[in-house]
Scaffold this active site. Structure first.
Site, PDB file in Angstrom:
ATOM      1  N   PHE A 150       0.816  -1.221   0.000  1.00  0.00           N
ATOM      2  CA  PHE A 150       0.000   0.000   0.000  1.00  0.00           C
ATOM      3  C   PHE A 150       0.850   1.271   0.000  1.00  0.00           C
ATOM      4  O   PHE A 150       0.316   2.355   0.222  1.00  0.00           O
ATOM      5  CB  PHE A 150      -0.926   0.012   1.223  1.00  0.00           C
ATOM      6  N   CYS A 258      -0.489   3.129 -10.547  1.00  0.00           N
ATOM      7  CA  CYS A 258      -1.412   2.165  -9.926  1.00  0.00           C
ATOM      8  C   CYS A 258      -2.891   2.404 -10.225  1.00  0.00           C
ATOM      9  O   CYS A 258      -3.566   1.499 -10.711  1.00  0.00           O
ATOM     10  CB  CYS A 258      -1.190   2.150  -8.418  1.00  0.00           C
ATOM     11  N   ARG A 325       4.503   7.596 -15.160  1.00  0.00           N
ATOM     12  CA  ARG A 325       3.496   6.668 -15.686  1.00  0.00           C
ATOM     13  C   ARG A 325       2.099   7.288 -15.540  1.00  0.00           C
ATOM     14  O   ARG A 325       1.707   7.677 -14.459  1.00  0.00           O
ATOM     15  CB  ARG A 325       3.587   5.319 -14.944  1.00  0.00           C
TER      16      ARG A 325
HETATM   17  P1  NAD Z   1       8.232  -1.517 -11.442  1.00  0.00           P
HETATM   18  O1  NAD Z   1       7.824  -1.603 -12.842  1.00  0.00           O
HETATM   19  O2  NAD Z   1       8.831  -0.262 -10.898  1.00  0.00           O
HETATM   20  O3  NAD Z   1       9.251  -2.698 -11.085  1.00  0.00           O
HETATM   21  C1  NAD Z   1       9.055  -4.039 -11.451  1.00  0.00           C
HETATM   22  C2  NAD Z   1      10.426  -4.688 -11.542  1.00  0.00           C
HETATM   23  O4  NAD Z   1      10.260  -6.078 -11.777  1.00  0.00           O
HETATM   24  C3  NAD Z   1      11.279  -4.151 -12.684  1.00  0.00           C
HETATM   25  O5  NAD Z   1      12.519  -3.700 -12.177  1.00  0.00           O
HETATM   26  C4  NAD Z   1      11.460  -5.373 -13.619  1.00  0.00           C
HETATM   27  O6  NAD Z   1      12.703  -5.391 -14.273  1.00  0.00           O
HETATM   28  C5  NAD Z   1      11.322  -6.505 -12.619  1.00  0.00           C
HETATM   29  N1  NAD Z   1      10.980  -7.808 -13.221  1.00  0.00           N
HETATM   30  C6  NAD Z   1      10.060  -8.073 -14.193  1.00  0.00           C
HETATM   31  N2  NAD Z   1      10.028  -9.382 -14.440  1.00  0.00           N
HETATM   32  C7  NAD Z   1      10.925  -9.975 -13.606  1.00  0.00           C
HETATM   33  C8  NAD Z   1      11.324 -11.317 -13.379  1.00  0.00           C
HETATM   34  N3  NAD Z   1      10.772 -12.317 -14.046  1.00  0.00           N
HETATM   35  N4  NAD Z   1      12.283 -11.552 -12.463  1.00  0.00           N
HETATM   36  C9  NAD Z   1      12.843 -10.532 -11.767  1.00  0.00           C
HETATM   37  N5  NAD Z   1      12.494  -9.240 -11.925  1.00  0.00           N
HETATM   38  C10 NAD Z   1      11.543  -8.963 -12.842  1.00  0.00           C
HETATM   39  O7  NAD Z   1       6.937  -1.908 -10.595  1.00  0.00           O
HETATM   40  P2  NAD Z   1       6.467  -1.346  -9.176  1.00  0.00           P
HETATM   41  O8  NAD Z   1       5.930   0.029  -9.347  1.00  0.00           O
HETATM   42  O9  NAD Z   1       7.519  -1.606  -8.166  1.00  0.00           O
HETATM   43  O10 NAD Z   1       5.211  -2.302  -8.909  1.00  0.00           O
HETATM   44  C11 NAD Z   1       5.386  -3.682  -8.622  1.00  0.00           C
HETATM   45  C12 NAD Z   1       4.036  -4.232  -8.193  1.00  0.00           C
HETATM   46  O11 NAD Z   1       3.599  -3.579  -6.992  1.00  0.00           O
HETATM   47  C13 NAD Z   1       2.912  -4.015  -9.219  1.00  0.00           C
HETATM   48  O12 NAD Z   1       2.028  -5.098  -9.154  1.00  0.00           O
HETATM   49  C14 NAD Z   1       2.212  -2.759  -8.697  1.00  0.00           C
HETATM   50  O13 NAD Z   1       0.863  -2.707  -9.082  1.00  0.00           O
HETATM   51  C15 NAD Z   1       2.331  -2.955  -7.204  1.00  0.00           C
HETATM   52  N6  NAD Z   1       2.324  -1.701  -6.425  1.00  0.00           N
HETATM   53  C16 NAD Z   1       3.029  -0.626  -6.858  1.00  0.00           C
HETATM   54  C17 NAD Z   1       3.013   0.545  -6.100  1.00  0.00           C
HETATM   55  C18 NAD Z   1       3.750   1.784  -6.573  1.00  0.00           C
HETATM   56  O14 NAD Z   1       3.493   2.854  -6.023  1.00  0.00           O
HETATM   57  N7  NAD Z   1       4.646   1.707  -7.547  1.00  0.00           N
HETATM   58  C19 NAD Z   1       2.294   0.602  -4.899  1.00  0.00           C
HETATM   59  C20 NAD Z   1       1.608  -0.525  -4.490  1.00  0.00           C
HETATM   60  C21 NAD Z   1       1.621  -1.679  -5.252  1.00  0.00           C
END
Ligand code: NAD
Length: 429
Positions: A150, A258, A325
């Protein structure tokens, strides 16, 4: 505890660093070599307040390391967090290909009794699919759980160190015990529930917040028809304790990494389970139409953007991040250029990231006053603190007359701006 964090994006880096700060042995894993190289050197490849300090501190304490090797990260881990991206597929459903790829790649190295925790935002039912993928590739006993994230970008370190609550979506007693112990130093509000409930709670929270933004934008539209001021309306409703004064943001609609995708995903999920008459579909539609609708209005206000120079303040999707984004700038600026405007833009952190996503005609400046020079229209897109006390006397001298100030964040007193000869346009006022 030995922890592996798969995916070192926004969520992954913060989670890795915070668990390492609590004294655990954490290995962060990503398939992006450049990211891993940068993180290993103590450099965060994006802007997030306080993160670089805690990253460097935990690297120096040897509690944290980074790798691209699944074997290295997983073979010792008692708890494995999956925190990879879950973008929306073209039909709006969550695209789980990165989650499934991670499950497949981690499976051969899983140690006995390991707990695989999904922190990525995923629809209910994903845990079973992940477990099936892993089961095919290992003979060890393992469990899965859902602990949705969150945190908010811009205050991610604080949010992770002091979460409002932690949801542990699990049914196995050992898994619940280990995950409770792991999160106890962060909060005493740990709620244990079914994995499906934890996943629904994550979608519900984001969709509810997005819906508040859409709701107040609908009210703002009506205020514009009748002379009411939406900011006064917010005061009028917010003192009702059932409603509250917080989290009202009339403007260009919600953006970011998100809300747009999570609303689309819950809308698509609703359809997939036969709930076709869904509020979520409407929220998404209204938000998609928000910027085009307002740009038409602004076009009329300024007598057409063709031949005008427009200054844009704020390119990230919100203050204190360089994440662009679904940022409003990505829709507003191409629209302006398509309608014949010249665009000058600035942002305290996001210029470099935005440059490759915006048309090449945009010119960038480091300072709001340089940006405003020679412009006919000044767009206040994002409420960075750098733009909270603009000197309108100075701006009026720098800009073409008559000058327009479009305050999409309702941050300024209209009279104060008008005093300096500007035409002021807020949202719903
Ligand atoms: P992001 O795109 O910043 O990071 C994702 C990372 O995963 C990237 O660095 C990518 O290279 C890596 N990745 C992809 N496939 C992979 C694999 N097979 N093995 C290893 N690494 C791999 O994403 P994020 O913003 O950190 O979000 C991640 C998740 O958390 C999403 O589901 C998002 O909805 C959720 N989330 C994000 C936020 C936010 O504020 N960014 C907040 C809450 C929940």
């Amino acid at each position: 505890m030995k922890i592996a964090c798969i995916g070192t994006g926004f969520v992954g880096v913060v989670t890795s660093a915070v668990f390492a700060k609590l004294g655990h042995q954490v290995v962060g894993l990503d398939i992006d070599e450049a990211k891993i190289k940068s993180l290993s050197q103590g450099k965060v490849p994006f802007f997030e307040p306080d993160l670089e300090e805690i990253l460097q501190e935990t690297l120096a304490s040897n509690n944290l390391s980074f790798t691209t090797s699944y074997q290295e990260a997983i073979s010792q881990a008692e708890v494995v967090f999956i925190m990879v991206g879950t973008p929306s597929a073209p039909d709006g459903q969550a695209d789980l290909k990165y989650v499934f790829a991670a499950a497949k790649d981690l499976a051969p190295y899983l140690q006995e009794k390991a707990i695989v925790v999904i922190k990525s935002t995923v629809p209910p039912g994903t845990n079973q699919k992940v477990a099936q993928i892993i089961q095919k590739l290992t003979s060890v006993q393992f469990t899965t759980a859902s602990v949705p994230e969150f945190l908010k970008e811009g205050s991610a370190v604080h949010d992770t160190l002091h979460p409002d609550r932690v949801l542990i979506g699990a049914t196995d007693p050992y898994t619940i015990e280990v995950l409770t112990k792991l999160h106890q130093p962060l909060t005493n509000k740990i709620l244990v529930m079914k994995p499906e409930s934890a996943q629904m709670a994550k979608y519900s929270a984001n969709t509810y917040l997005a819906q508040r933004i859409t709701f107040i934008n609908q009210i703002a539209n009506l205020c514009e028809k009748n002379g009411a001021d939406v900011q006064e309306v917010i005061q009028g409703i917010g003192h009702d304790k059932r409603i509250g004064l917080h989290y009202w943001y009339p403007g260009l609609g919600y953006g970011g990494s998100c809300f747009p995708k999570d609303v689309k995903e819950i809308a698509a999920y609703s359809k997939s389970v036969g709930e076709t008459d869904s509020l979520f579909i409407k929220i998404d539609e209204l938000n998609e139409n928000r910027i085009p609708r307002l740009m038409e209005k602004y076009n009329q206000l300024v007598g057409g953007f063709t031949g005008k120079t427009v200054a844009v303040l704020g390119l990230s999707f919100k203050p204190n991040t360089n994440d662009i984004r679904e940022a409003p700038a990505l829709k507003v600026i191409p629209w302006l250029i398509d309608h014949g405007a010249q665009v000058r833009a600035t942002d305290p952190q996001a210029i470099e990231v935005a440059r490759s996503h915006l048309p090449s005609q945009v010119t960038y400046f480091n300072d709001p006053y340089e940006t405003a020079k020679t412009s006919h229209v000044l767009f206040h897109l994002i409420e960075w603190s750098d733009y909270s006390h603009l000197d309108f006397k100075r701006l009026a001298q720098l800009m073409h007359q008559p000058a327009y100030f479009i305050d999409t964040r309702n941050q300024y007193d209209p009279q104060l701006v008008q005093q300096h000869g500007f035409t002021y346009q807020g949202v719903g006022r």
